[in-house]
Design a protein around this motif. Structure first.
Motif, PDB file in Angstrom:
ATOM      1  N   VAL A  55       0.828  -1.207   0.000  1.00  5.81           N
ATOM      2  CA  VAL A  55       0.000   0.000   0.000  1.00  5.81           C
ATOM      3  C   VAL A  55       0.860   1.255   0.000  1.00  5.81           C
ATOM      4  CG1 VAL A  55      -1.813   1.264   1.246  1.00  5.81           C
ATOM      5  CG2 VAL A  55      -1.848  -1.238   1.202  1.00  5.81           C
ATOM      6  N   VAL A  56       1.973   1.213   0.721  1.00  4.64           N
ATOM      7  CA  VAL A  56       2.932   2.329   0.726  1.00  4.64           C
ATOM      8  C   VAL A  56       4.296   1.770   0.351  1.00  4.64           C
ATOM      9  CG1 VAL A  56       4.042   4.136   2.091  1.00  4.64           C
ATOM     10  CG2 VAL A  56       1.637   3.553   2.506  1.00  4.64           C
ATOM     11  N   PRO A  57       4.912   2.241  -0.752  1.00  6.79           N
ATOM     12  CA  PRO A  57       6.233   1.735  -1.154  1.00  6.79           C
ATOM     13  C   PRO A  57       7.331   2.241  -0.232  1.00  6.79           C
ATOM     14  CG  PRO A  57       5.526   3.485  -2.622  1.00  6.79           C
ATOM     15  CD  PRO A  57       4.374   3.218  -1.716  1.00  6.79           C
ATOM     16  N   GLY A  58       8.386   1.463  -0.145  1.00  4.94           N
ATOM     17  CA  GLY A  58       9.437   1.737   0.823  1.00  4.94           C
ATOM     18  C   GLY A  58      10.155   3.054   0.649  1.00  4.94           C
ATOM     19  N   TYR A  59      10.240   3.602  -0.561  1.00  8.78           N
ATOM     20  CA  TYR A  59      10.988   4.847  -0.750  1.00  8.78           C
ATOM     21  C   TYR A  59      10.332   6.035  -0.042  1.00  8.78           C
ATOM     22  CZ  TYR A  59       7.590   5.928  -4.479  1.00  8.78           C
ATOM     23  OH  TYR A  59       6.442   6.158  -5.200  1.00  8.78           O
ATOM     24  N   LEU A  60       9.065   5.844   0.387  1.00  6.64           N
ATOM     25  CA  LEU A  60       8.382   6.917   1.110  1.00  6.64           C
ATOM     26  C   LEU A  60       8.595   6.843   2.622  1.00  6.64           C
ATOM     27  CD1 LEU A  60       4.925   6.932  -0.736  1.00  6.64           C
ATOM     28  CD2 LEU A  60       6.723   8.659  -0.900  1.00  6.64           C
ATOM     29  N   VAL A  61       9.139   5.734   3.106  1.00  9.54           N
ATOM     30  CA  VAL A  61       9.156   5.481   4.548  1.00  9.54           C
ATOM     31  C   VAL A  61      10.555   5.728   5.115  1.00  9.54           C
ATOM     32  CG1 VAL A  61       8.693   3.780   6.358  1.00  9.54           C
ATOM     33  CG2 VAL A  61       7.324   3.777   4.246  1.00  9.54           C
ATOM     34  N   ASP A  62      10.638   6.600   6.127  1.00  7.79           N
ATOM     35  CA  ASP A  62      11.917   6.926   6.754  1.00  7.79           C
ATOM     36  C   ASP A  62      12.266   5.979   7.892  1.00  7.79           C
ATOM     37  OD1 ASP A  62      12.798   9.635   5.511  1.00  7.79           O
ATOM     38  OD2 ASP A  62      10.670   9.889   5.951  1.00  7.79           O
ATOM     39  N   ALA A  63      11.263   5.526   8.635  1.00  7.94           N
ATOM     40  CA  ALA A  63      11.525   4.664   9.781  1.00  7.94           C
ATOM     41  C   ALA A  63      10.240   3.958  10.175  1.00  7.94           C
ATOM     42  CB  ALA A  63      12.065   5.491  10.957  1.00  7.94           C
ATOM     43  N   PHE A  64      10.405   2.933  11.021  1.00  5.47           N
ATOM     44  CA  PHE A  64       9.222   2.227  11.518  1.00  5.47           C
ATOM     45  C   PHE A  64       9.396   1.898  12.991  1.00  5.47           C
ATOM     46  CE2 PHE A  64      12.029  -1.261  10.425  1.00  5.47           C
ATOM     47  CZ  PHE A  64      11.754  -2.251  11.374  1.00  5.47           C
ATOM     48  N   VAL A  65       8.252   1.830  13.673  1.00  5.02           N
ATOM     49  CA  VAL A  65       8.187   1.419  15.068  1.00  5.02           C
ATOM     50  C   VAL A  65       7.481   0.079  15.108  1.00  5.02           C
ATOM     51  CG1 VAL A  65       7.186   1.908  17.333  1.00  5.02           C
ATOM     52  CG2 VAL A  65       8.192   3.767  15.969  1.00  5.02           C
ATOM     53  N   LEU A  66       8.129  -0.932  15.679  1.00  2.59           N
ATOM     54  CA  LEU A  66       7.552  -2.276  15.770  1.00  2.59           C
ATOM     55  C   LEU A  66       6.871  -2.431  17.130  1.00  2.59           C
ATOM     56  CD1 LEU A  66       7.497  -4.922  14.063  1.00  2.59           C
ATOM     57  CD2 LEU A  66       9.433  -5.700  15.445  1.00  2.59           C
ATOM     58  N   VAL A  67       5.591  -2.795  17.105  1.00  3.95           N
ATOM     59  CA  VAL A  67       4.857  -2.937  18.371  1.00  3.95           C
ATOM     60  C   VAL A  67       5.255  -4.227  19.056  1.00  3.95           C
ATOM     61  CG1 VAL A  67       2.903  -1.605  17.505  1.00  3.95           C
ATOM     62  CG2 VAL A  67       2.849  -4.086  17.356  1.00  3.95           C
ATOM     63  N   GLU A  68       5.169  -4.210  20.376  1.00  4.34           N
ATOM     64  CA  GLU A  68       5.513  -5.377  21.176  1.00  4.34           C
ATOM     65  C   GLU A  68       4.296  -5.970  21.872  1.00  4.34           C
ATOM     66  OE1 GLU A  68       8.280  -3.353  23.609  1.00  4.34           O
ATOM     67  OE2 GLU A  68      10.016  -3.841  22.355  1.00  4.34           O
ATOM     68  N   VAL A  69       3.295  -5.123  22.134  1.00  3.78           N
ATOM     69  CA  VAL A  69       2.094  -5.581  22.844  1.00  3.78           C
ATOM     70  C   VAL A  69       0.876  -5.164  22.017  1.00  3.78           C
ATOM     71  CG1 VAL A  69       0.913  -5.674  25.078  1.00  3.78           C
ATOM     72  CG2 VAL A  69       3.350  -5.084  24.984  1.00  3.78           C
ATOM     73  N   PRO A  70       0.538  -5.933  20.977  1.00  2.00           N
ATOM     74  CA  PRO A  70      -0.552  -5.528  20.072  1.00  2.00           C
ATOM     75  C   PRO A  70      -1.884  -5.288  20.772  1.00  2.00           C
ATOM     76  CG  PRO A  70       0.689  -7.359  19.134  1.00  2.00           C
ATOM     77  CD  PRO A  70       1.184  -7.182  20.540  1.00  2.00           C
ATOM     78  N   GLU A  71      -2.173  -6.047  21.830  1.00  2.00           N
ATOM     79  CA  GLU A  71      -3.464  -5.893  22.504  1.00  2.00           C
ATOM     80  C   GLU A  71      -3.617  -4.528  23.174  1.00  2.00           C
ATOM     81  OE1 GLU A  71      -0.915  -8.683  25.136  1.00  2.00           O
ATOM     82  OE2 GLU A  71      -1.305  -8.329  23.005  1.00  2.00           O
ATOM     83  N   ILE A  72      -2.506  -3.825  23.361  1.00  2.00           N
ATOM     84  CA  ILE A  72      -2.550  -2.469  23.914  1.00  2.00           C
ATOM     85  C   ILE A  72      -2.163  -1.443  22.861  1.00  2.00           C
ATOM     86  CG2 ILE A  72      -1.522  -0.896  25.605  1.00  2.00           C
ATOM     87  CD1 ILE A  72      -1.106  -3.311  27.445  1.00  2.00           C
ATOM     88  N   GLU A  73      -1.131  -1.745  22.079  1.00  2.00           N
ATOM     89  CA  GLU A  73      -0.518  -0.753  21.199  1.00  2.00           C
ATOM     90  C   GLU A  73      -1.046  -0.753  19.770  1.00  2.00           C
ATOM     91  OE1 GLU A  73       3.857  -1.164  23.392  1.00  2.00           O
ATOM     92  OE2 GLU A  73       3.423  -2.279  21.550  1.00  2.00           O
ATOM     93  N   HIS A  74      -1.750  -1.815  19.365  1.00  2.00           N
ATOM     94  CA  HIS A  74      -2.090  -1.943  17.947  1.00  2.00           C
ATOM     95  C   HIS A  74      -3.349  -2.800  17.778  1.00  2.00           C
ATOM     96  CE1 HIS A  74      -0.191  -1.545  13.791  1.00  2.00           C
ATOM     97  NE2 HIS A  74      -1.201  -2.364  13.534  1.00  2.00           N
TER      98      HIS A  74
END
Length: 532
Positions: free
Chosen positions: A230-249
């Motif tokens: 949906v979004v190609p990588g050249y547009l993305v500077d960084a990412f945050v990976l969630v650790e607790v999806p039931e709270i964070e995502h």
């Protein structure tokens, strides 16, 4: 490889005074881990502060999303469409702690595309004659903002008036996906909605801003099907990976992940229990009678989003029209309440802004919307009540261009109690708040604009139905069991025009059983076919 960053480190790097853009819809699609980290860092260090926050739809389910930023001093200005489910942010607005501009949701989504092209802004007639028109209020949503500059301008093109919604360059935009690969490509397979993440990323890049994604999974590069990106990588500077999806995502407020809401499975609907016969169902049933076969339909939040879908499912007519929700959902049975925007068994889930293309351009055949206040000219307020700042959402975009508008509201508010017995309606306790008023707190729908363009506008309540004419509101129907002189006229600030053909509402609306509306609907379809 795309850069991985901790949410806490991201919060530390955002400069004071930055403009950040958020993507989400109600309690869905928002970057909770990122926003929580920003709010926490501010409480601990005082930074970042004096942020301008831009967002299109509402960004909370009363506890998450933008609510994590609801600290005095963290935000200095907010530009958005709706805060009905963000009580802490609303408090900052109402207490004049931040500048607040409320713009139509669809215009905000389309402004992202204008910004992506580095245009001066989004040009549209949407909003003329409403509170966003600079000759009315300019979208300034509290006393503090009234002293500030007008952002929206009236422009003339070929002697026709338009509004110019100006570009707002972003320093950061936070978008959410399900997965990201090592090259930064983003997919949304478990999300209930696509929203406007691609347009938001393009808008940020056009002005040198950074795009940061919150995701659940990190995948090997070149492992995604190209059509799933949906979004190609050249547009993305960084990412945050969630650790607790039931709270964070969470996928939706009620579930960490349910394949029904992402469209991965379809479930039977014939066994869904009918909703109980109450005042909201009565209003919804009468509204449903305005449907026509093959119509493309929009439902708004509140009574329409909560009851229209269940009623049409009960009446077995869903296959005869196309249902849409402004979030991008097409088809299915809407979930409603604080999960408005998603549906069970949708046929398609479009990008948020692309469905608004249809709303603005072709114009929806019929929209069902709520109403909090109505005046004698057919103006409607849904956005601001006294000091309570809710916002307009997509209401202005949809109602102004729709071919037919059906407003759904109780006749009075604040304690109204009714009884429905033997096909009749009885008022047990009248509401304390009149909804049909001489003066509105705010104009979210312009009756004059609609009348000038001969729009078909209907106002449905549990006891009375009105039509809009150039002369004002005309009372056309009253419910069985209701008396005009005692149950209607004394509870309005103005006397409506009484139709010489005033009739009683269909008694089937007040039955416990199904209205058996399918037969009527098929007849309408046959008549349409014969006319063609």
């Amino acid at each position: 490889m795309v850069k991985s960053i901790k949410a806490s480190d991201l919060a530390c790097e955002i400069p004071n005074g930055s403009t950040i853009a958020l993507v989400g819809f109600g309690g869905m699609g928002q970057c909770d881990k990122i926003l929580r980290a920003i709010g926490q860092n501010f409480k601990e260090t005082g930074h970042p502060n004096n942020l301008t926050v831009f967002h299109t739809a509402g960004q909370s389910d009363k506890s998450n999303g933008i609510e994590h930023l609801s600290e005095e001093g963290l935000i200095s200005r907010i530009i958005g469409g709706h805060w009905g489910l963000a009580p802490k942010i609303r408090k900052l607005i109402e207490e004049n702690k931040i500048d607040c501009y409320c713009w139509p949701q669809g215009q905000l989504t389309h402004l992202l595309r204008a910004m992506a092209n580095k245009l001066p802004g989004q040009i549209s007639p949407t909003g003329l004659g409403t509170f966003v028109d600079p000759r009315v209020e300019g979208g300034k949503f509290n006393e503090r903002t009234k002293a500030k500059e007008d952002l929206i301008q009236v422009v003339l093109i070929n002697n026709e008036e338009f509004l110019l919604y100006p570009s707002i360059p972003f320093d950061y935009v936070f978008i959410r996906g399900t997965s990201i690969d090592e090259n930064g490509n983003i997919t949304t397979e478990e999300e209930p909605l696509k929203l406007e993440i691609l347009s938001a990323a393009h808008a940020a890049k056009a002005y040198g801003g950074k795009v940061v994604a919150q995701v659940k999974y990190l995948a090997k590069k070149e492992s995604f099907h190209p059509k799933d990106v949906v979004v190609p990588g050249y547009l993305v500077d960084a990412f945050v990976l969630v650790e607790v999806p039931e709270i964070e995502h969470r996928q939706v407020p009620s579930s960490v992940y349910d394949p029904v809401f992402s469209g991965d499975i379809r479930t039977p609907t014939q066994d869904l229990a009918p909703i109980p016969l109450d005042i909201r169902k009565v209003i919804g049933r009468r509204a449903v009678q305005e449907l026509t076969p093959s119509a493309v339909v929009n439902l708004g939040i509140g009574i329409p989003g909560d009851v229209i879908g269940p009623i049409t499912n009960e009446e077995e007519i869903n296959e005869h029209f196309t249902l849409t929700l402004e979030s991008g959902t097409v088809g299915g049975i809407p979930i409603g309440a604080n999960e408005f925007g998603i549906a069970r068994n949708p046929d398609a889930i479009l990008d948020h802004e692309y469905l608004f293309d249809y709303y603005h351009g072709a114009g929806i055949d019929i929209t069902f919307m709520g109403a909090a206040e109505v005046d004698q000219f057919g103006n409607v307020n849904v956005s601001k009540f006294g000091k309570r700042t809710v916002g307009c959402g997509g209401f202005i975009d949809i109602t102004q261009s729709a071919k037919k508008v059906v407003f759904c509201t109780t006749f009075t508010g604040g304690g109204l109690n009714v009884s429905i017995e033997n096909g009749k309606l009885y008022i047990l306790q009248e509401g304390k708040v009149k909804k049909f008023k001489n003066h509105l707190n705010q104009i979210t729908f312009s009756g004059k604009y609609a009348a000038d363009y001969s729009k078909n506008v209907i106002y449905v309540t549990e006891r009375a139905v009105f039509n809009l004419t150039k002369e004002g509101l005309v009372l056309t129907e009253i419910a069985p069991g209701i008396d005009l002189a005692t149950d209607i006229l004394p509870h309005m600030d103005f006397k409506p025009i009484i139709s010489p053909h005033l009739k009683t509402m269909d008694y089937r609306i007040f039955w416990e059983e199904s209205m058996s509306f399918k037969f009527d609907f098929i007849q309408k379809k046959d008549i349409q076919t014969n006319l063609v």
